[in-house]
Write a protein that holds these residues in place. Structure first.
Motif, PDB file in Angstrom:
ATOM      1  N   GLU A  39       0.829  -1.130  -0.052  1.00 46.31           N
ATOM      2  CA  GLU A  39       0.065  -0.033  -0.169  1.00 46.31           C
ATOM      3  C   GLU A  39       0.679   1.466   0.059  1.00 46.31           C
ATOM      4  OE1 GLU A  39      -2.422  -0.474   3.554  1.00 46.31           O
ATOM      5  OE2 GLU A  39      -3.652  -1.910   2.541  1.00 46.31           O
ATOM      6  N   ASN A  56      -2.244   6.933   3.091  1.00 50.59           N
ATOM      7  CA  ASN A  56      -2.593   5.932   3.255  1.00 50.59           C
ATOM      8  C   ASN A  56      -3.697   5.591   4.713  1.00 50.59           C
ATOM      9  OD1 ASN A  56      -2.933   2.898   3.850  1.00 50.59           O
ATOM     10  ND2 ASN A  56      -0.930   2.434   3.667  1.00 50.59           N
ATOM     11  N   ASN A  58      -5.200   3.460   5.894  1.00 56.58           N
ATOM     12  CA  ASN A  58      -5.063   2.317   6.655  1.00 56.58           C
ATOM     13  C   ASN A  58      -4.013   2.620   8.016  1.00 56.58           C
ATOM     14  OD1 ASN A  58      -6.772   0.418   5.809  1.00 56.58           O
ATOM     15  ND2 ASN A  58      -5.595   0.219   3.758  1.00 56.58           N
ATOM     16  N   ASP A  68      -8.028   2.675   0.225  1.00 61.04           N
ATOM     17  CA  ASP A  68      -6.941   2.638   1.135  1.00 61.04           C
ATOM     18  C   ASP A  68      -6.149   4.035   0.864  1.00 61.04           C
ATOM     19  OD1 ASP A  68      -7.048  -0.196   1.867  1.00 61.04           O
ATOM     20  OD2 ASP A  68      -6.717  -0.522  -0.274  1.00 61.04           O
TER      21      ASP A  68
END
Length: 92
Positions: A39, A56, A58, A68
């Motif tokens: 990612e 990002n 996450n 994401d």
């Protein structure tokens, strides 16, 4: 494309293909840490391609819903997936 750039492109493509196979193998046995690193790599690629900074999501909230990556200007959203479950995540 001249031969110098074709050779460089081929090297990058072979690396990504090999990395993709590695991620599939690791995901198949439940090891997903490497996918999380991907990612960040995808974020870097998006920054180059779109000429914008990306976050990002996450890293803010683990397993962020729907997407994401998000551009700093909130105009571009990217779903990064190393599994075949992308459709189910996006269709939630």
């Amino acid at each position: 494309m001249d031969s110098y750039y074709k050779k460089k492109f081929d090297i990058i493509f072979e690396y990504l293909e090999s990395y993709s196979n590695k991620l599939k193998d690791l995901n198949a046995i439940g090891l997903t840490d490497e996918s999380k690193f991907f990612e960040n790599f995808a974020s870097d690629i998006c920054e180059i391609y779109f000429n914008q900074k990306f976050v990002n999501l996450n890293l803010i909230k683990s397993n962020f819903e729907y997407v994401d990556l998000e551009s700093k200007n909130n105009e571009i959203f990217v779903q990064v997936s190393t599994t075949k479950s992308t459709v189910s995540k996006v269709n939630r």
